[in-house]
Design an enzyme around this catalytic site. Structure first.
Site, PDB file in Angstrom:
ATOM      1  CG  HIS A 127      -1.873   1.017   1.412  1.00  0.00           C
ATOM      2  ND1 HIS A 127      -1.574   2.314   1.755  1.00  0.00           N
ATOM      3  CD2 HIS A 127      -3.218   0.973   1.263  1.00  0.00           C
ATOM      4  CE1 HIS A 127      -2.699   3.020   1.807  1.00  0.00           C
ATOM      5  NE2 HIS A 127      -3.707   2.233   1.516  1.00  0.00           N
ATOM      6  CG  ASP A 205       0.867  -2.022   6.126  1.00  0.00           C
ATOM      7  OD1 ASP A 205      -0.073  -2.125   6.936  1.00  0.00           O
ATOM      8  OD2 ASP A 205       0.770  -1.408   5.048  1.00  0.00           O
ATOM      9  CD  GLN A 208      -6.513  -4.680   4.217  1.00  0.00           C
ATOM     10  OE1 GLN A 208      -7.444  -5.383   4.594  1.00  0.00           O
ATOM     11  NE2 GLN A 208      -6.707  -3.454   3.753  1.00  0.00           N
ATOM     12  CB  CYS A 371      -3.655   2.999  -1.662  1.00  0.00           C
ATOM     13  SG  CYS A 371      -4.955   4.148  -1.271  1.00  0.00           S
TER      14      CYS A 371
HETATM   15  N1  7TS Z   1      -1.578  -0.519   4.627  1.00  0.00           N
HETATM   16  C1  7TS Z   1      -2.453  -1.380   4.085  1.00  0.00           C
HETATM   17  C2  7TS Z   1      -2.013  -2.755   3.692  1.00  0.00           C
HETATM   18  C3  7TS Z   1      -3.776  -0.958   3.883  1.00  0.00           C
HETATM   19  O1  7TS Z   1      -4.651  -1.814   3.346  1.00  0.00           O
HETATM   20  C4  7TS Z   1      -4.155   0.351   4.263  1.00  0.00           C
HETATM   21  C5  7TS Z   1      -5.531   0.884   3.994  1.00  0.00           C
HETATM   22  C6  7TS Z   1      -3.201   1.178   4.859  1.00  0.00           C
HETATM   23  C7  7TS Z   1      -1.922   0.718   5.005  1.00  0.00           C
HETATM   24  C8  7TS Z   1      -3.540   2.538   5.346  1.00  0.00           C
HETATM   25  O2  7TS Z   1      -4.400   2.464   6.441  1.00  0.00           O
HETATM   26  P1  7TS Z   1      -5.020   3.778   7.071  1.00  0.00           P
HETATM   27  O3  7TS Z   1      -5.994   3.269   8.088  1.00  0.00           O
HETATM   28  O4  7TS Z   1      -3.904   4.546   7.689  1.00  0.00           O
HETATM   29  O5  7TS Z   1      -5.685   4.517   5.955  1.00  0.00           O
HETATM   30  N2  7TS Z   1      -6.162   0.255   2.895  1.00  0.00           N
HETATM   31  C9  7TS Z   1      -7.280   0.650   2.292  1.00  0.00           C
HETATM   32  C10 7TS Z   1      -7.825  -0.067   1.230  1.00  0.00           C
HETATM   33  O6  7TS Z   1      -7.358  -1.105   0.793  1.00  0.00           O
HETATM   34  N3  7TS Z   1      -8.932   0.545   0.813  1.00  0.00           N
HETATM   35  O7  7TS Z   1      -9.103   1.662   1.543  1.00  0.00           O
HETATM   36  C11 7TS Z   1      -8.081   1.732   2.473  1.00  0.00           C
END
Ligand code: 7TS
Length: 413
Positions: A127, A205, A208, A371
């Site tokens: 991501h 990370d 997920q 992303c």
């Molecule tokens: N890393 C991964 C693997 C993610 O899926 C996401 C968000 C983030 C980092 C960032 O997380 P945040 O809570 O700081 O925004 N992923 C997604 C997605 O897949 N669709 O919308 C947000």
């Protein structure tokens, strides 16, 4: 599914008020859990309950209400620490979410401990949150970014990738615990063992991963783990960074100001012990309380059970998918090393068009590049449609998804 399992699933679904809603006049089928999860009543009540019955600031009041708020906040931290089996609650820093947690490590650890000649190892599966931060740290420090090679179909790491790429110059391995595009779960234990053998630290990370699978930071020997509350049945605007105490002790603060200090003079200051050193300013108290409640909720269901349920759903999906020759499935067609994420394209229909037709059937999915532009570039496509599952999804909802594909074929066929 046995009768007992069906009843248990219905009991889980009842706890999520949004699942009572309709979308486009149809019962909502929510398959966008990769973006964010729905929230159970008890999490909503916990967050609201703080505002209704307390609403005071923490760590400063000498009066009863503030003490109670502090206790709730601290107990949320203990719950979150227990959730990933941190050795102690000071190793949990509350942040706004995964993105901020990774930025914290980038700014504080990365800019302090990396220099020219060092290597940061990551993947093209990441991501943007776990990529752009490291691009910036590399620019600022002179360290080089390296990528673990992927298989030709990008379904996972290539054989021998770990040994070939993580070496003496590697100081940090920053890798996803589960791809938000394909659901692929890299072999974390092997990666961490190799990284530690060459003296590197590992950031996982967990955006997920943590919501869907049991994660034990001590058993895996993870150095940094970043994740978000909103993807694990908790509120938005709150997340966590787990880091080993020995690392946090050596890292400079990320933000400066109130709450993170010990003593302040006109020209200098000393900093508070962990975890306050990394929590400047009034934190998201209600969010932390909600995240703590989300942890208790997930633990009451059982992370093993959630992981098994999602594995059943993805295996069921991939079995279905094999019968549709116009479906392209990304991330391989096997359900091993994979969480409950199904990324696909239907014929040559644009993912946004598929998403809109699914929406008209009451099915919420995400369409686009998720992303993860470097991964889309590898696939040679602008985007995918993504169905991502959680503990309340059912096989019937997946049947409905496949039935709705016929509507796409009718319109674009
Ligand atoms: N890393 C991964 C693997 C993610 O899926 C996401 C968000 C983030 C980092 C960032 O997380 P945040 O809570 O700081 O925004 N992923 C997604 C997605 O897949 N669709 O919308 C947000």
């Amino acid at each position: 599914m046995t009768e007992v399992q069906t009843k248990a699933l219905a009991g889980i679904r009842e706890q999520f008020p949004v699942l009572e809603r309709e979308m486009r006049g149809k019962p909502l089928i929510y398959l966008d859990n990769g973006a964010t999860s729905l929230k159970p009543k008890r999490v909503i009540d916990a967050e609201l309950g703080y505002y209704r019955t307390n609403s005071t600031n923490i760590h400063r009041g000498v009066y009863e209400l503030s003490e109670a708020a502090t206790e709730q906040y601290d107990s949320a931290r203990a719950a979150v620490a227990g959730f990933v089996n941190a050795a102690n609650p000071q190793e949990i820093i509350f942040t706004r979410g995964t993105t901020e947690s990774i930025n914290l490590v980038g700014y504080s650890w990365g800019r302090t401990f990396l220099e020219a000649g060092d290597e940061i190892v990551t993947t093209e599966l990441e991501h943007h949150s776990n990529l752009v931060v490291w691009q910036e740290v590399a620019n600022a420090t002179g360290a080089a970014l390296r990528f673990l090679p992927l298989r030709d179909d990008s379904s996972g790491l290539a054989d021998g990738a770990v040994e070939a790429t993580i070496g003496e110059k590697t100081k940090l391995v920053a890798i996803t615990g589960m791809s938000n595009v394909t659901g692929y779960m890299p072999p974390l234990a092997d990666i961490i063992a190799r990284a530690h053998a060459v003296g590197a630290v590992v950031l996982v990370d967990g955006a997920q991963l943590v919501a869907h699978h049991p994660v034990d930071v001590q058993a895996l020997d993870i150095d940094f783990l970043a994740w978000s509350g909103h993807k694990m049945c908790g509120p938005s605007g709150i997340g966590a960074l787990y880091a080993k105490e020995s690392l946090l002790e050596r890292m400079p603060p990320f933000h400066y100001g109130g709450d993170m200090i010990e003593r302040v003079w006109a020209d200098r200051a000393t900093y508070a012990p962990l975890p306050e050193k990394f929590e400047a300013g009034t934190p998201n108290i209600a969010g932390a309380i909600g995240m703590g409640e989300a942890v208790r909720f997930l633990e009451s269901v059982g992370l093993d059970r959630i992981a098994d349920h999602e594995h059943d759903l993805i295996a069921y999906t991939l079995e279905h998918a094999r019968r549709h020759s116009d479906l392209t499935v990304y991330g391989g067609t096997g359900s091993a090393s994979r969480g409950g994420i199904f990324s696909f394209n239907l014929g040559d229909v644009h993912s946004h068009d598929v998403g809109m037709i699914l929406d008209s059937a009451g099915i919420a999915v995400r369409a686009g590049f998720h992303c993860a532009q470097p991964l889309m570039r590898r696939f040679g496509i602008p985007g995918t449609v993504r169905a991502s599952y959680y503990l309340y999804n059912t096989r019937e909802e997946i049947d409905a998804l496949f039935t709705a594909f016929d509507r796409v074929r009718e319109i674009f066929g």
